[in-house]
Design a protein around this motif. Structure first.
Motif, PDB file in Angstrom:
ATOM      1  N   VAL A  75       0.854  -1.193   0.000  1.00 27.60           N
ATOM      2  CA  VAL A  75       0.000   0.000   0.000  1.00 27.60           C
ATOM      3  C   VAL A  75       0.886   1.238   0.000  1.00 27.60           C
ATOM      4  N   THR A  76       0.343   2.318  -0.574  1.00 29.09           N
ATOM      5  CA  THR A  76       1.074   3.570  -0.679  1.00 29.09           C
ATOM      6  C   THR A  76       0.461   4.602   0.247  1.00 29.09           C
ATOM      7  N   ASN A  77       1.295   5.180   1.114  1.00 31.96           N
ATOM      8  CA  ASN A  77       0.866   6.246   2.015  1.00 31.96           C
ATOM      9  C   ASN A  77      -0.427   5.893   2.744  1.00 31.96           C
ATOM     10  N   PRO A  78      -0.430   4.805   3.511  1.00 33.32           N
ATOM     11  CA  PRO A  78      -1.669   4.375   4.168  1.00 33.32           C
ATOM     12  C   PRO A  78      -2.115   5.319   5.282  1.00 33.32           C
ATOM     13  N   SER A  79      -3.433   5.433   5.437  1.00 36.64           N
ATOM     14  CA  SER A  79      -4.039   6.176   6.541  1.00 36.64           C
ATOM     15  C   SER A  79      -4.795   5.184   7.402  1.00 36.64           C
ATOM     16  N   ASP A 105      -6.745   2.936   4.607  1.00 37.86           N
ATOM     17  CA  ASP A 105      -7.056   3.588   3.333  1.00 37.86           C
ATOM     18  C   ASP A 105      -5.754   3.973   2.655  1.00 37.86           C
ATOM     19  N   SER A 106      -5.639   3.678   1.365  1.00 39.00           N
ATOM     20  CA  SER A 106      -4.430   4.006   0.607  1.00 39.00           C
ATOM     21  C   SER A 106      -4.798   4.253  -0.839  1.00 39.00           C
ATOM     22  N   GLN A 107      -3.802   4.580  -1.639  1.00 38.45           N
ATOM     23  CA  GLN A 107      -4.055   4.797  -3.065  1.00 38.45           C
ATOM     24  C   GLN A 107      -4.582   3.534  -3.732  1.00 38.45           C
ATOM     25  N   GLU A 108      -4.216   2.398  -3.185  1.00 40.19           N
ATOM     26  CA  GLU A 108      -4.639   1.123  -3.770  1.00 40.19           C
ATOM     27  C   GLU A 108      -6.067   0.714  -3.388  1.00 40.19           C
ATOM     28  N   THR A 125      -9.092   0.228   0.052  1.00 38.93           N
ATOM     29  CA  THR A 125      -9.351   0.109   1.490  1.00 38.93           C
ATOM     30  C   THR A 125      -9.319  -1.355   1.910  1.00 38.93           C
TER      31      THR A 125
END
Length: 420
Positions: free
Chosen positions: A117-121, A138-141, A143
């Motif tokens: 995942v990229t830059n996960p929240s 949540d990430s660019q890829e 949820t």
């Protein structure tokens, strides 16, 4: 009944923080539930570190004997018994939890599982100390949801999810799992049903969808017993609630005695597979057609049980939801929750005419469990809510009667404040 509920936290918690570098300023009761042979008490603890930085730490005092290397063992001066004290996320029952509460650790973990995942929240979606936690990623890829459970529960949960998926139930698929208590789940379609309460409260299609859902659950070939519910733990809930509301102890005993008398003869032969913890936050609905159920969560609790227990859980949760909305001056949503609670109860009674006497005990035991959760916080709001839930329990256990007419100032039978 004189049962002391809360430990001497004024002495226990500051002693547990000795050596941490932080000083305890204040502590507020947060929650209480069973733990082994004791109780797990939750507190919001305000602290100040040597630099003057203030923080609030979710801290637990466990008298049930559960602890690990991240726990401090302190003697409660009132009982002379050792208790274990630990702070979130260092939960002894959920050893992998610390690894899923920090972005960098989650990114590394998911990469090792083949789901980078990229830059996960991260958002904590649910947490029940010692039992389970759910973290939304949540990430660019997209949820994902990381579910943390006791390690020995991983296998049974994976198996239950597979059985529900195979039976066509809209539960999330398990994308990956590990023996240390971690499961990675996909996101289900739709939105929580509770968020669309105004749309579904008076729509009979939603009740029809709910009935169809519980019917499909009953057909899943699960062999385990459903997780013990509020009725199974009645003795514990009775003691805890009576200790928190001593002036109502006699009435609490009377209500629990009534539930016991009316449920003692329930046969094991008429059980079916149930969800075990059903309420509107576990049910997702289609965003455009909110009467249509699109997802079902948290089936860890599923197994064999009396079908009325799922109805009781849904109705009781709706009563509590109605109170929550009303306490925030949202009478419209509060009334909608109460109307839906009554509609679901009436529908079940209509379809199970020979078992209508089970509905009151099922709803009442759940309401009293919610009352205990509110009362044990010791707050003015918590005590007031618990008193309202006692009134709702009296209404739920009352003899069947015609529904009350609608109109200004009138309330559903399941709602607090109804005259019995």
């Amino acid at each position: 009944m004189t049962v002391r509920v809360w430990p001497n936290h004024e002495r226990v918690i500051p002693e547990a923080f000795v050596g941490s570098g932080s000083v305890v300023v204040a502590a507020r009761a947060h929650s209480v539930e069973p733990s082994g042979n004791g109780y797990l008490y939750g507190y919001e603890v305000d602290t100040v570190d040597p630099s003057g930085q203030a923080a609030t730490v979710l801290t637990y005092v466990d008298t049930g004997g559960t602890h690990d290397q991240n726990s401090a063992v302190v003697v409660d001066p009132l009982t002379s018994e050792p208790v274990s004290v630990w702070a979130y996320p260092n939960d002894p029952g959920l050893p992998v939890l610390p690894q899923v509460t920090y972005r960098e650790a989650v990114a590394e973990l998911l990469t090792t599982l083949g789901m980078p995942v990229t830059n996960p929240s991260l958002t904590v979606a649910a947490y029940r100390p010692g039992k389970r936690a759910v973290v939304r990623v949540d990430s660019q890829e997209g949820t994902l949801f990381l579910k943390v459970v006791r390690p020995h529960r991983v296998g049974p949960i994976v198996r239950t999810h597979s059985q529900f998926v195979a039976a066509g139930l809209p539960v999330p698929r398990v994308l990956s799992s590990r023996g240390d208590g971690l499961l990675v789940l996909e996101r289900v379609r739709g939105v929580p049903a509770g968020s669309r309460i105004l749309d579904i409260a008076d729509d009979p299609r939603f009740i029809a969808s709910l009935t169809a859902l519980t019917g499909r659950i009953a057909s899943v070939p699960v062999t385990e017993q459903a997780r013990a519910d509020a009725m199974d733990h009645a003795d514990w809930h009775r003691r805890t609630l009576a200790a928190a509301l001593p002036k109502d102890a006699d009435e609490i005993d009377r209500l629990y005695d009534a539930i016991g008398r009316r449920s003692i003869g329930w046969s094991t032969s008429d059980r079916a597979v149930v969800h075990g913890d059903l309420h509107l936050e576990q049910i997702f609905v289609d965003d455009r057609e909110p009467w249509r159920i699109s997802g079902l969560l948290d089936i860890d609790t599923a197994g064999w049980g009396h079908p009325v227990r799922d109805v009781g859980a849904v109705v009781a949760h709706l009563v509590v939801t109605g109170l929550w909305h009303r306490s925030r001056d949202d009478a419209e949503r509060g009334a909608a929750a109460e109307r839906l609670a009554d509609a679901i109860a009436r529908d079940w009674a209509r379809r199970h005419r020979s078992e209508t006497d089970r509905l009151g005990p099922a709803i009442g035991s759940q309401l009293l469990a919610h009352a205990g959760g509110q009362a044990t916080t010791g707050s003015v709001t918590g005590i007031a809510t618990a008193e309202q839930l006692l009134a709702a329990t009296r209404a739920a256990l009352a003899e069947p009667a015609p529904a009350l007419p609608s109109g200004p100032g009138l309330r559903p039978r399941s709602a607090p404040g109804t005259t019995v």
